[in-house]
Design a protein around this motif. Sequence first.
Motif, short mmCIF file in Angstrom:
data_model
loop_
_atom_site.label_atom_id
_atom_site.label_comp_id
_atom_site.label_asym_id
_atom_site.label_seq_id
_atom_site.Cartn_x
_atom_site.Cartn_y
_atom_site.Cartn_z
N UNK A 305 0.84 -1.26 0.00
CA UNK A 305 -0.02 -0.18 -0.44
C UNK A 305 0.93 1.14 -0.25
N UNK A 306 0.22 2.28 -0.16
CA UNK A 306 0.91 3.65 -0.39
C UNK A 306 0.93 4.57 1.26
N UNK A 307 2.33 4.44 1.58
CA UNK A 307 2.55 5.28 2.89
C UNK A 307 1.26 6.51 2.62
N UNK A 308 1.59 7.62 1.73
CA UNK A 308 0.79 8.78 1.80
C UNK A 308 -0.21 8.49 1.93
N UNK A 309 -1.26 7.71 2.07
CA UNK A 309 -2.40 7.74 2.55
C UNK A 309 -2.42 8.13 3.67
N UNK A 310 -1.15 8.05 4.73
CA UNK A 310 -1.37 8.82 6.08
C UNK A 310 -1.20 7.30 7.02
N UNK A 311 -0.77 7.73 8.61
CA UNK A 311 -0.85 6.95 9.72
C UNK A 311 -2.31 7.18 10.10
N UNK A 312 -2.81 6.24 10.52
CA UNK A 312 -4.01 6.06 11.20
C UNK A 312 -5.37 6.59 10.58
N UNK A 313 -5.11 7.19 9.53
CA UNK A 313 -6.23 8.30 8.71
C UNK A 313 -6.29 7.47 7.54
N UNK A 314 -6.71 6.90 7.14
CA UNK A 314 -6.84 6.28 5.59
C UNK A 314 -6.63 4.54 6.22
N UNK A 315 -8.17 3.76 5.31
CA UNK A 315 -7.74 2.10 5.44
C UNK A 315 -7.10 1.02 4.17
N UNK A 316 -6.16 2.93 3.27
CA UNK A 316 -6.04 2.12 2.90
C UNK A 316 -4.04 2.49 3.10
N UNK A 317 -4.00 3.35 3.93
CA UNK A 317 -2.45 3.70 4.85
C UNK A 317 -1.90 2.76 6.17
N UNK A 318 -1.08 2.66 6.42
CA UNK A 318 -0.47 2.53 7.58
C UNK A 318 -1.43 2.63 8.88
N UNK A 319 -1.09 2.04 9.54
CA UNK A 319 -1.86 2.73 10.63
C UNK A 319 -1.18 1.11 11.70
N UNK A 320 -1.84 1.49 13.40
CA UNK A 320 -1.52 0.42 14.38
C UNK A 320 -2.78 -0.03 15.14
N UNK A 321 -2.96 -0.70 15.67
CA UNK A 321 -3.52 -0.32 17.14
C UNK A 321 -3.08 0.37 18.31
N UNK A 322 -2.09 0.94 18.06
CA UNK A 322 -1.89 1.80 19.33
C UNK A 322 -1.50 2.95 19.10
N UNK A 323 -1.46 3.71 20.05
CA UNK A 323 -2.17 5.19 20.21
C UNK A 323 -1.25 6.48 19.68
N UNK A 324 -1.61 7.01 18.88
CA UNK A 324 -0.69 7.83 17.92
C UNK A 324 0.41 7.54 17.20
N UNK A 325 0.51 7.14 16.43
CA UNK A 325 0.55 6.67 14.75
C UNK A 325 0.80 4.89 14.75
N UNK A 326 2.23 4.69 14.53
CA UNK A 326 2.55 3.52 13.62
C UNK A 326 4.08 3.21 13.43
N UNK A 327 4.15 2.11 13.83
CA UNK A 327 5.54 1.44 13.72
C UNK A 327 5.71 1.91 12.18
N UNK A 328 7.05 2.27 11.28
CA UNK A 328 7.76 1.66 10.15
C UNK A 328 8.95 0.99 9.54
N UNK A 329 9.23 0.17 8.65
CA UNK A 329 10.56 -0.45 8.53
C UNK A 329 10.89 0.49 7.73
N UNK A 330 12.51 0.90 7.79
CA UNK A 330 13.14 1.68 7.42
C UNK A 330 14.23 1.00 5.93
N UNK A 331 14.52 1.32 5.37
CA UNK A 331 15.58 0.56 3.92
C UNK A 331 17.08 0.31 4.79
N UNK A 332 16.91 1.26 5.56
CA UNK A 332 17.77 0.89 6.34
C UNK A 332 18.43 -0.33 7.56
N UNK A 333 16.56 -0.74 7.69
CA UNK A 333 16.84 -1.71 8.85
C UNK A 333 16.40 -1.70 10.02
N UNK A 334 15.96 -0.18 9.92
CA UNK A 334 16.02 0.53 11.01
C UNK A 334 14.20 0.98 11.52
#
Length: 362
Positions: A305-334
Motif C-alpha cells: 500500500x501507499x504510505x502517503x495515504x496517511x498514518x491511522x488516517x485512511x484504511x488504505x494507508x498504514x496504521x496500528x492499534x497503538x495510540x498516536x501512530x504506527x511503526x514503519x521499517x526503513x530501508x536501512x533495517x531500522x
Amino acid sequence: METEQNDKAEVTPVQLWIAISVPVFLFSFVLIVMGLIFPFRFVFLLCVGWASYLVRTLSRLTISPSQTLMFLSTLLLFAVGFHLYCRRIKRRLSADPVEVIPWQRRWSLSLVSMFLLLAVSGICVISVTHQFFWMATTQDKIFEKLYMGSAGQAARRSTSKNNLKQIGLALHNYHDMYRQFPVGGTFDNAGQPQHSWATQLLPYLDHKTLYEQINFDQPWTAADNREPFETRLPSLQSPGMPYDFTEAEGDAAIYKPAHYAANSRVLSANSGMDLRKIKDGTSYTILAGEVRSGIKAWGDPTNFRDPTEGINRNPRGFGSPFTGGAHVLMGDGSVRFLSEDIDPDILKALSTPQGGEPVGEF
C-alpha cells in the motif's frame, strides 16, 4: 416516650452515607496498598471508556444523505400510519362513539418513540453480547489488557517493533542473495496474482520447510497451496491485532493475516528494487509498516500500500492499534514510530525512494 425513642433511632441520610462510604473507602485503600488496581481500572473503563471510543470513531463516521432521508421518510410514514390505525381502533372499541376522546398524537409519538428505543436497545444488546464473546475468546483477552495496563501495551508495541526488525533483516538477507529486494507481488502474463513478498521471505524468516511445501507453479490460492497458507506466522502478526480473519467468509477465512504491508512505491506488482536505486537514502525510505485495516493474508500478492495515504488516517494507508501512530521499517533495517500527525510532505518524502524531497527531522 415511645415516639421520642423512635425519633432518636431514626437514621439520617448523612449517617447512612457515612456508614456505607467509610468501609468502602477503607477496603479500597487496602486494595491499593496491596497493588490490586485492576478492579478500579475495570470500573473506570466501564464508566468512561465509551467516551474515548466515541472520540475515535465519530471522526470516521460518514453520513449518507440519501439513506438518512430514506430512514426519516420511512419512520414518518410508519408514525402516521400507526396513529391513524390506533385512532380507528379506539373508535371501534369505544362504547359511546359520541363521547369518545379521539386518539391523541402525543400518544402515538410516545409509542413510536418507545418502539424505536426498544429496537435500538435490542441492537445494542446484541452488539454488547458479540463484543463480550469476542473479548472472552480472542487470544488478546480484555482482562489481560485491563490488568497489564500501559505495561501490556508497551510489551505489545515492543513485540510488533521486533517483528518489523525481523522482516527488515530478512529483506536484507534476500537482497544479499539476489541483489534486489523481493517484488511486492508476482502476477502472471494474464494479470492473475501468484505470490507475495512475504512468501519469498519465508526461508529468511526461519520457515524454510514451509517455503519448500509451496508449489510456485500454482497461484497461492490453488488447492495444492492451501495448507501452507493456513499456517500462522507470528513474525507477521502484531499482538495487538486479531490472529484470524474474524469477519471473512468462505475460503478467505482459512488464510492467516499479515499485520504488516510493503511500501508500494518500493515493492509493488512484479517490481522489486535494488538498494542502489534508493537515491533518497535507505534511512529516509520506508520499506514496510504496520496496518490495522484492509488487512490481507500474508500470501496475498496485493499486500502492499501507499504510505502517503496517511498514518491511522485512511484504511488504505498504514496504521496500528497503538495510540498516536504506527511503526514503519526503513530501508536501512531500522524501525521508526511515525506520528499520525506527521507532516504529509515529510511522509511523502519518506515514501518515495528517489523523489529527492528534503526530509529533515521527523
